[in-house]
Write an enzyme that holds these catalytic residues in place. Structure first.
Site, PDB file in Angstrom:
ATOM      1  N   CYS A 133     -42.757  35.414  48.626  1.00 16.67           N
ATOM      2  CA  CYS A 133     -42.748  35.697  47.496  1.00 16.67           C
ATOM      3  C   CYS A 133     -41.354  37.117  47.647  1.00 16.67           C
ATOM      4  O   CYS A 133     -42.232  37.987  47.734  1.00 16.67           O
ATOM      5  CB  CYS A 133     -43.101  35.921  46.270  1.00 16.67           C
ATOM      6  SG  CYS A 133     -41.877  36.817  44.649  1.00 16.67           S
ATOM      7  N   CYS A 136     -41.278  39.616  44.721  1.00 17.00           N
ATOM      8  CA  CYS A 136     -42.529  40.187  44.947  1.00 17.00           C
ATOM      9  C   CYS A 136     -42.859  41.097  45.716  1.00 17.00           C
ATOM     10  O   CYS A 136     -43.357  42.227  45.472  1.00 17.00           O
ATOM     11  CB  CYS A 136     -43.647  39.252  44.756  1.00 17.00           C
ATOM     12  SG  CYS A 136     -44.329  38.040  44.170  1.00 17.00           S
ATOM     13  N   ASP A 137     -42.742  40.617  47.236  1.00 13.64           N
ATOM     14  CA  ASP A 137     -43.301  41.643  47.958  1.00 13.64           C
ATOM     15  C   ASP A 137     -42.716  42.400  48.979  1.00 13.64           C
ATOM     16  O   ASP A 137     -42.083  43.217  49.750  1.00 13.64           O
ATOM     17  CB  ASP A 137     -44.113  40.982  49.084  1.00 13.64           C
ATOM     18  CG  ASP A 137     -45.251  40.153  48.436  1.00 13.64           C
ATOM     19  OD1 ASP A 137     -45.995  40.900  47.652  1.00 13.64           O
ATOM     20  OD2 ASP A 137     -45.831  39.115  48.908  1.00 13.64           O
TER      21      ASP A 137
END
Ligand code: NAP
Length: 310
Positions: A133, A136-137
């Site tokens: 992701c 997300c990261d």
């Protein structure tokens, strides 16, 4: 009966939320069971620009609007993870890790989970440089060197997103043509810090405490090159995870649930919508359409079930 509904929807993405809205407006008792954040895959999509009425909207904003729409109609969300769906009896049971629910009918709308590369080192470095992701990261890789695998819209969008954070992005794709839309691939090709590594697959992920390099096998030259990276993003799509369904639900060769045009599966009272079913297109628009059809057909099913005390 406690915890009994006309319709239980598993999954709070666009298909599930739309089904919830239609079911509620039809006067059915309905609840949506969602294990994470409402919105499904769009909650992790940086930008959506092909959903009618929204020329450009952040995925998380669209997800929030869908959630708010359903909530305003008092469609309850149950934030629990489903363990099993018992489909064989006339009254269906949905068992979560916290509770047990039952319903005349169940709409399966839980999408698909991320696909893995299944190469050496992937499991070892998950969360230690291997991510599924980018939104997300991605922030962890400011001014770093990252690689990203995939050739669909997600990979192209995520490569663009990462190119604004990382110093360099290797985009590794197993063919020389992208599956994703042309306007995205042209943007990717024009981005100075994105290097295309085509006709290639990651064959090994190496490091010590965290990822340090990947081996990339070129299918044309048959050569393997080692590329030093700080992170590897795997964006190769999603696949259905139907293990929770106990009945003999019909699936296609890729594991997607087979439905008819009314979103009915081969099991009486079980419907499937969105990415989980064998649809020719997996988009927000098609998931919403599926959800509307399933709820309408579930309404007819429930009326009959009530009458015949099915
Ligand atoms: P996708 O369209 O299924 O693309 C998956 C990509 O990964 C393909 O390029 C595929 O290669 C590659 N791939 C699959 N398995 C692989 C493996 N084992 N090793 C290496 N490469 C592999 O998945 P997605 O990009 O996540 O998109 C899913 C759906 O959401 C699509 O319908 C997409 O259009 C939609 N979406 C839309 C938007 C938007 O409209 N803004 C954004 C994101 C996603 P091949 O091409 O060779 O098969």
């Amino acid at each position: 009966m406690d915890n009994f509904y006309d319709v239980l929807i598993i999954g709070g993405g666009p298909g599930g939320i739309t089904a919830g809205i239609y079911a509620k407006r039809a006067g059915l008792s309905v609840a949506i069971i969602e294990k994470g954040m409402p919105g499904g895959a769009i909650a992790n999509t940086p930008e959506v620009s092909n959903y009618t009425g929204f020329s450009k909207i952040e995925g998380i904003e669209l997800a929030t609007r869908m959630f708010e729409h359903a909530s305003a109609l008092d469609v309850p969300f149950i934030f629990e993870e489903v363990k099993t769906v018992q489909t064989n009896d006339k009254i269906k049971k949905v068992i979560t890790y916290d509770n047990e629910y039952s319903a005349y009918t169940v709409i399966l709308a839980f999408g698909a989970s991320v696909r893995k590369l299944n190469v050496e080192g992937e499991h070892q470095f998950m969360g230690k440089g291997v991510s599924y992701c980018a939104t997300c990261d991605g922030a962890l890789y400011k001014n770093s060197v990252v690689a990203l695998v995939g050739g669909g819209n997600t990979a192209l969008e995520d490569a663009l997103y990462l190119s604004n954070l990382a110093s360099k992005v290797y985009l590794i794709h197993r063919r020389d043509e992208f599956r994703g839309e042309k306007y995205l691939s042209s943007q990717v090709k024009n981005k100075a810090n994105i290097e295309l590594v085509l006709n290639s697959v990651v064959s090994k992920i190496s490091g010590t405490d965290k990822i340090e390099s990947i081996d990339v096998f070129n299918k044309q030259t048959k050569q393997t090159n080692t590329i030093n990276v700080d992170g590897l993003f795997v964006c190769i799509g999603r696949g259905p995870d139907t293990d929770m369904i106990d009945g003999d639900i019909q699936k296609d060769s890729a594991g997607y649930i087979v439905t008819d045009q009314n979103m009915k599966t081969n099991i009486d009272g079980i419907f499937a919508v969105g990415d989980i079913r064998n649809t020719p297109l997996r988009q927000i628009a098609t998931a919403c359409s599926d959800g509307a059809i399933a709820a309408t057909k579930a309404f007819e099913y429930v009326l009959l079930a009530r009458k015949t005390n099915k």
